[in-house]
Design a protein around this motif. Structure first.
Motif, mmCIF file in Angstrom:
data_model
loop_
_atom_site.group_PDB
_atom_site.id
_atom_site.type_symbol
_atom_site.label_atom_id
_atom_site.label_comp_id
_atom_site.label_asym_id
_atom_site.label_seq_id
_atom_site.Cartn_x
_atom_site.Cartn_y
_atom_site.Cartn_z
ATOM 1 N N ARG A 81 0.829 -1.198 0.000
ATOM 2 C CA ARG A 81 0.000 0.000 0.000
ATOM 3 C C ARG A 81 0.874 1.264 0.000
ATOM 4 O O ARG A 81 1.858 1.355 0.739
ATOM 5 C CB ARG A 81 -0.899 0.006 1.234
ATOM 6 N N GLY A 82 0.517 2.222 -0.859
ATOM 7 C CA GLY A 82 1.291 3.449 -0.985
ATOM 8 C C GLY A 82 2.453 3.343 -1.947
ATOM 9 O O GLY A 82 3.083 4.347 -2.286
ATOM 10 N N GLY A 83 2.740 2.129 -2.418
ATOM 11 C CA GLY A 83 3.855 1.924 -3.326
ATOM 12 C C GLY A 83 3.493 2.198 -4.773
ATOM 13 O O GLY A 83 2.319 2.252 -5.148
ATOM 14 N N HIS A 84 4.502 2.337 -5.583
ATOM 15 C CA HIS A 84 4.293 2.587 -7.009
ATOM 16 C C HIS A 84 5.577 2.253 -7.761
ATOM 17 O O HIS A 84 6.642 2.076 -7.155
ATOM 18 C CB HIS A 84 3.926 4.050 -7.267
ATOM 19 N N LEU A 85 5.458 2.183 -9.066
ATOM 20 C CA LEU A 85 6.609 2.017 -9.962
ATOM 21 C C LEU A 85 6.427 3.007 -11.098
ATOM 22 O O LEU A 85 5.495 2.886 -11.902
ATOM 23 C CB LEU A 85 6.695 0.586 -10.509
ATOM 24 N N GLY A 86 7.295 4.020 -11.156
ATOM 25 C CA GLY A 86 7.171 5.062 -12.161
ATOM 26 C C GLY A 86 7.276 4.531 -13.578
ATOM 27 O O GLY A 86 7.803 3.449 -13.834
ATOM 28 N N VAL A 87 6.763 5.295 -14.516
ATOM 29 C CA VAL A 87 6.835 4.921 -15.931
ATOM 30 C C VAL A 87 8.305 4.913 -16.350
ATOM 31 O O VAL A 87 9.053 5.857 -16.077
ATOM 32 C CB VAL A 87 6.018 5.899 -16.790
ATOM 33 N N HIS A 88 8.711 3.846 -17.019
ATOM 34 C CA HIS A 88 10.129 3.678 -17.328
ATOM 35 C C HIS A 88 10.312 2.761 -18.529
ATOM 36 O O HIS A 88 9.391 2.068 -18.946
ATOM 37 C CB HIS A 88 10.859 3.071 -16.127
ATOM 38 N N ALA A 89 11.524 2.758 -19.049
ATOM 39 C CA ALA A 89 11.989 1.734 -19.989
ATOM 40 C C ALA A 89 13.072 0.947 -19.274
ATOM 41 O O ALA A 89 13.880 1.509 -18.523
ATOM 42 C CB ALA A 89 12.533 2.363 -21.263
ATOM 43 N N ASP A 90 13.098 -0.371 -19.478
ATOM 44 C CA ASP A 90 13.966 -1.247 -18.703
ATOM 45 C C ASP A 90 15.415 -1.232 -19.184
ATOM 46 O O ASP A 90 15.714 -0.837 -20.317
ATOM 47 C CB ASP A 90 13.444 -2.681 -18.767
ATOM 48 N N PHE A 91 16.303 -1.695 -18.307
ATOM 49 C CA PHE A 91 17.698 -1.902 -18.711
ATOM 50 C C PHE A 91 17.727 -2.831 -19.923
ATOM 51 O O PHE A 91 16.880 -3.706 -20.077
ATOM 52 C CB PHE A 91 18.528 -2.469 -17.560
ATOM 53 N N ASN A 92 18.704 -2.649 -20.796
ATOM 54 C CA ASN A 92 18.686 -3.369 -22.072
ATOM 55 C C ASN A 92 19.811 -4.377 -22.254
ATOM 56 O O ASN A 92 19.842 -5.077 -23.277
ATOM 57 C CB ASN A 92 18.717 -2.379 -23.244
#
Length: 278
Positions: free
Chosen positions: A128-139
């Protein structure tokens, strides 16, 4: 009836390669023509009975480290070595030749390689309260010297209320808007290409009850670039700010990428050697 069948082999689950390849073929056009980048969300991906057995072994988070920064918060990762036999069995099958046949037939990507190290993979949990920002992953997978090509997520959340949030968001390549949202419902799988502009995340804080969390399986897949990984612009996870929000940039990563792109290779080697000596 699930999309992929799991057969009991003396108390352990196993995929059938022919069935996997046929299922992938049936989904190929839908996957490869999707916007904003190739992806698919599939309900009843594997039998829910198997996922419920897996949930009974889900690790506890007490004393476990988690991500706690502006870009990702209250996110836990559990390596297979921390998990029970049912979890490890399913993760092994998701790395198997049979499952790679499914992915290759669906995505059109040949020569896929699974990750026995589970770098960043395994089980994921956000509180609860957590999130994962919009991103592109390591390649780039540094140990295997391979290029990352695909993500697989299988959600493990029974009776998930839409008001709690946690929807996976896929954003267009220019970061002008979200084009797709996927609720993290049990048995639902998402597969998508991981290019440098495959932007995704669940960026708003979860509003689930304190006793609930957003849980998923995550596995990643790679190929060997013909010219080698030295030909790739190496990137770690790149977070993006959504327009009109208070999302904060990750200046440390941006500085690292600027250095790698613009500093002469000889200077980079000299600085790396100096840092190693220290």
């Amino acid at each position: 009836m699930s999309v992929l069948e799991l057969h009991d082999r003396g108390g352990l689950y196993a995929f059938d390669e022919a069935q996997c390849a046929e299922a992938g073929k049936q989904l190929a056009e839908r996957y490869q023509s999707a916007n904003p980048f190739p992806h698919i969300a599939i309900d009843d991906f594997v039998p829910k009975s198997a996922l419920h057995e897996l949930l009974a072994e889900f690790p506890g988070s007490d004393g476990h480290e988690f991500y706690d920064r502006d870009q990702e918060r209250f996110k836990y990762q559990y390596h297979p070595q921390e998990c029970g036999p049912r979890v490890r069995n399913l993760l092994a099958e998701l790395n198997s030749q049979a499952f790679l046949s499914f992915l290759s037939a669906m995505t059109g990507i040949k020569g896929l390689i699974s990750d026995p190290y589970y770098l960043g993979g395994g089980l994921h949990e956000t509180k609860r309260g957590g999130h994962l920002g919009v991103h592109a992953d390591f390649n780039v997978h540094n140990k295997m010297k391979l290029q990352r090509r695909l993500n697989l997520l299988i959600y493990l959340n029974d009776d998930w209320d839409e008001s709690w949030g946690g929807q996976l968001e896929l954003w267009d390549r220019e970061m002008k808007g979200c084009t797709t949202k996927v609720a993290p419902l049990i048995g639902r799988a998402v597969v998508f290409n991981t290019d440098l502009d495959s932007f995704h995340g669940h960026p708003d804080p979860l509003e689930c009850p304190p006793e609930r969390s957003r849980r998923s399986i995550a596995t990643y897949y790679y190929t060997a670039p013909p010219e080698g990984i030295a030909s790739l612009p190496k990137r770690t996870t790149v977070f993006k700010e959504r327009p009109g929000t208070t999302d904060r940039p990750d200046w440390k990563v941006r500085a690292q990428h600027f250095w790698k792109d613009w500093a002469p290779p000889a200077v980079q080697r000299m600085m790396s050697s100096s840092a190693a000596a220290d």
